[in-house]
Design an enzyme around this catalytic site. Structure first.
Site, PDB file in Angstrom:
ATOM      1  NE  ARG A 133      -0.739   7.275 -35.486  1.00  0.00           N
ATOM      2  CZ  ARG A 133      -1.669   7.378 -34.527  1.00  0.00           C
ATOM      3  NH1 ARG A 133      -2.003   8.576 -34.071  1.00  0.00           N
ATOM      4  NH2 ARG A 133      -2.256   6.317 -34.032  1.00  0.00           N
ATOM      5  NE  ARG A 142      -5.134   2.661 -34.500  1.00  0.00           N
ATOM      6  CZ  ARG A 142      -4.913   3.786 -35.173  1.00  0.00           C
ATOM      7  NH1 ARG A 142      -4.402   3.735 -36.388  1.00  0.00           N
ATOM      8  NH2 ARG A 142      -5.182   4.946 -34.636  1.00  0.00           N
ATOM      9  NE  ARG A 174      -3.972  10.026 -37.588  1.00  0.00           N
ATOM     10  CZ  ARG A 174      -4.419   9.407 -36.503  1.00  0.00           C
ATOM     11  NH1 ARG A 174      -4.896  10.093 -35.497  1.00  0.00           N
ATOM     12  NH2 ARG A 174      -4.406   8.090 -36.455  1.00  0.00           N
ATOM     13  NE  ARG A 231      -5.878   2.727 -27.021  1.00  0.00           N
ATOM     14  CZ  ARG A 231      -5.454   3.860 -27.586  1.00  0.00           C
ATOM     15  NH1 ARG A 231      -4.846   4.768 -26.879  1.00  0.00           N
ATOM     16  NH2 ARG A 231      -5.644   4.047 -28.859  1.00  0.00           N
TER      17      ARG A 231
HETATM   18  P1  AP5 Z   1      -7.115  12.714 -34.240  1.00  0.00           P
HETATM   19  O1  AP5 Z   1      -7.321  13.923 -33.412  1.00  0.00           O
HETATM   20  O2  AP5 Z   1      -5.736  12.372 -34.659  1.00  0.00           O
HETATM   21  O3  AP5 Z   1      -7.857  11.452 -33.567  1.00  0.00           O
HETATM   22  P2  AP5 Z   1      -7.442  10.553 -32.334  1.00  0.00           P
HETATM   23  O4  AP5 Z   1      -8.701  10.185 -31.622  1.00  0.00           O
HETATM   24  O5  AP5 Z   1      -6.367  11.214 -31.528  1.00  0.00           O
HETATM   25  O6  AP5 Z   1      -6.910   9.314 -33.132  1.00  0.00           O
HETATM   26  P3  AP5 Z   1      -5.706   8.313 -32.875  1.00  0.00           P
HETATM   27  O7  AP5 Z   1      -5.640   7.428 -34.087  1.00  0.00           O
HETATM   28  O8  AP5 Z   1      -4.450   9.052 -32.514  1.00  0.00           O
HETATM   29  O9  AP5 Z   1      -6.239   7.533 -31.683  1.00  0.00           O
HETATM   30  P4  AP5 Z   1      -5.785   6.166 -31.207  1.00  0.00           P
HETATM   31  O10 AP5 Z   1      -6.429   6.150 -29.888  1.00  0.00           O
HETATM   32  O11 AP5 Z   1      -6.075   5.021 -32.075  1.00  0.00           O
HETATM   33  O12 AP5 Z   1      -4.182   6.274 -31.301  1.00  0.00           O
HETATM   34  P5  AP5 Z   1      -3.052   6.452 -30.227  1.00  0.00           P
HETATM   35  O13 AP5 Z   1      -1.994   7.275 -30.808  1.00  0.00           O
HETATM   36  O14 AP5 Z   1      -3.612   6.817 -28.891  1.00  0.00           O
HETATM   37  O15 AP5 Z   1      -8.051  12.881 -35.533  1.00  0.00           O
HETATM   38  C1  AP5 Z   1      -8.027  11.922 -36.594  1.00  0.00           C
HETATM   39  C2  AP5 Z   1      -8.121  12.644 -37.950  1.00  0.00           C
HETATM   40  O16 AP5 Z   1      -9.420  13.236 -38.065  1.00  0.00           O
HETATM   41  C3  AP5 Z   1      -7.114  13.786 -38.141  1.00  0.00           C
HETATM   42  O17 AP5 Z   1      -6.714  13.803 -39.472  1.00  0.00           O
HETATM   43  C4  AP5 Z   1      -7.914  15.057 -37.775  1.00  0.00           C
HETATM   44  O18 AP5 Z   1      -7.447  16.192 -38.458  1.00  0.00           O
HETATM   45  C5  AP5 Z   1      -9.320  14.665 -38.219  1.00  0.00           C
HETATM   46  N1  AP5 Z   1     -10.374  15.206 -37.337  1.00  0.00           N
HETATM   47  C6  AP5 Z   1     -10.354  15.320 -35.972  1.00  0.00           C
HETATM   48  N2  AP5 Z   1     -11.527  15.819 -35.537  1.00  0.00           N
HETATM   49  C7  AP5 Z   1     -12.309  16.001 -36.648  1.00  0.00           C
HETATM   50  C8  AP5 Z   1     -13.650  16.493 -36.833  1.00  0.00           C
HETATM   51  N3  AP5 Z   1     -14.409  16.859 -35.800  1.00  0.00           N
HETATM   52  N4  AP5 Z   1     -14.114  16.529 -38.096  1.00  0.00           N
HETATM   53  C9  AP5 Z   1     -13.337  16.138 -39.140  1.00  0.00           C
HETATM   54  N5  AP5 Z   1     -12.073  15.683 -39.027  1.00  0.00           N
HETATM   55  C10 AP5 Z   1     -11.567  15.617 -37.788  1.00  0.00           C
HETATM   56  O19 AP5 Z   1      -2.548   4.936 -30.079  1.00  0.00           O
HETATM   57  C11 AP5 Z   1      -1.857   4.282 -31.122  1.00  0.00           C
HETATM   58  C12 AP5 Z   1      -1.436   2.891 -30.664  1.00  0.00           C
HETATM   59  O20 AP5 Z   1      -0.568   2.996 -29.510  1.00  0.00           O
HETATM   60  C13 AP5 Z   1      -2.585   1.964 -30.191  1.00  0.00           C
HETATM   61  O21 AP5 Z   1      -3.200   1.292 -31.271  1.00  0.00           O
HETATM   62  C14 AP5 Z   1      -1.829   1.017 -29.244  1.00  0.00           C
HETATM   63  O22 AP5 Z   1      -1.102   0.038 -29.946  1.00  0.00           O
HETATM   64  C15 AP5 Z   1      -0.829   1.945 -28.565  1.00  0.00           C
HETATM   65  N6  AP5 Z   1      -1.374   2.537 -27.335  1.00  0.00           N
HETATM   66  C16 AP5 Z   1      -1.586   3.856 -27.095  1.00  0.00           C
HETATM   67  N7  AP5 Z   1      -2.104   4.040 -25.875  1.00  0.00           N
HETATM   68  C17 AP5 Z   1      -2.226   2.807 -25.317  1.00  0.00           C
HETATM   69  C18 AP5 Z   1      -2.747   2.338 -24.082  1.00  0.00           C
HETATM   70  N8  AP5 Z   1      -3.245   3.176 -23.156  1.00  0.00           N
HETATM   71  N9  AP5 Z   1      -2.723   1.006 -23.847  1.00  0.00           N
HETATM   72  C19 AP5 Z   1      -2.204   0.126 -24.754  1.00  0.00           C
HETATM   73  N10 AP5 Z   1      -1.743   0.519 -25.959  1.00  0.00           N
HETATM   74  C20 AP5 Z   1      -1.739   1.841 -26.241  1.00  0.00           C
END
Ligand code: AP5
Length: 216
Positions: A160, A171, A127, A88
């Site tokens: 969440r 974010r 979500r 990221r």
């Molecule tokens: P979903 O599939 O859940 O989307 P996503 O891209 O996985 O979204 P996230 O919010 O999980 O991504 P993120 O990167 O912010 O969070 P993460 O957990 O990695 O889809 C979203 C919604 O849309 C769902 O309801 C789904 O049903 C719907 N949907 C999907 N596709 C669709 C479509 N085509 N049409 C309609 N609806 C659809 O990270 C969370 C936190 O963890 C970060 O903020 C950070 O603090 C930390 N973190 C995680 N990884 C790192 C890293 N590498 N470095 C530093 N901090 C990190």
């Protein structure tokens, strides 16, 4: 097949990763899920990470690099893996290059799922995720058959802590500043594939699948 799923929060990385797991049988490595597990278990790592996550900020690079390094060495990653939410930042991408070199592996494709900010907000505030198996739903676009109950395992659905609109916008801002530069990083390596993430879930998967055919 070794993949990275790139894209803003809510672009559908987790949803598509699960479909790729089902079809290709390679594991999903989601740093977000791993950090949320640590929070749920109340570990020191989880307590530290929660402060950043709830504020919509990234957890420090050294923390996530450490957990990914350990995970990539597990035997189930030998036939391939899907990195979801990692790297990221540029330092994370550079650390990944080094890890892969040490392991004698490389990334085949970086799938960049493109979705604009307003759509991201709409998706995330509606979500719901399963506490038990991690399945992801959307109250309008992909609702569970029964309210608050996972179709797959019957587990309880929850929202969440970082899915409030204000945190989602933060974010997204962090994504633009710190993660979007990775698009150019991987474009230069010639392994970036852009996908229109505004289509419906099946259409996006079809587009991703067409790209993955080259690597199977
Ligand atoms: P979903 O599939 O859940 O989307 P996503 O891209 O996985 O979204 P996230 O919010 O999980 O991504 P993120 O990167 O912010 O969070 P993460 O957990 O990695 O889809 C979203 C919604 O849309 C769902 O309801 C789904 O049903 C719907 N949907 C999907 N596709 C669709 C479509 N085509 N049409 C309609 N609806 C659809 O990270 C969370 C936190 O963890 C970060 O903020 C950070 O603090 C930390 N973190 C995680 N990884 C790192 C890293 N590498 N470095 C530093 N901090 C990190």
């Amino acid at each position: 097949m070794n993949l990275i799923l790139l894209g803003p929060p809510g672009s559908g990385k987790g949803t598509q990763a699960k479909l790729i797991v089902e079809k290709y049988g390679i594991p999903q490595i989601s740093t977000g899920d791993m950090l949320r597990d640590a929070v749920a278990q109340g570990t020191e790592l989880g307590k530290e990470a929660k402060k950043y996550m709830d504020a919509g900020q990234l957890v420090p690079d050294e923390v996530v690099i450490g957990i990914v390094k350990e995970r990539l060495q597990q035997p189930d990653c030998e036939k391939g893996f899907i990195l979801d939410g990692f790297p990221r930042t540029i330092p994370q991408a550079e650390a990944l290059d080094k890890m892969l070199e040490e392991l004698g592996k490389n990334i085949d494709a970086v799938i960049n799922i493109q979705v604009p900010e307003e759509e991201v907000v709409k998706r995330i505030v509606n979500r719901r995720s399963c506490r038990n198996c991690g399945a992801v739903y959307h109250l309008i676009y992909n609702p569970p058959k029964e309210d608050n109950k996972c179709d797959k395992c019957g587990g309880e659905l929850y929202q969440r802590d970082d899915d409030k609109e204000e945190t989602v916008r933060q974010r997204y801002k962090v994504y633009k500043e710190q993660t979007e530069p990775l698009v150019e990083y991987y474009e230069k390596k010639g392994i970036l594939y852009n996908v229109d993430g505004t289509k419906n879930i099946d259409e996006v998967f079809n587009d991703i699948n067409a790209i993955l055919q080259k690597f199977t």
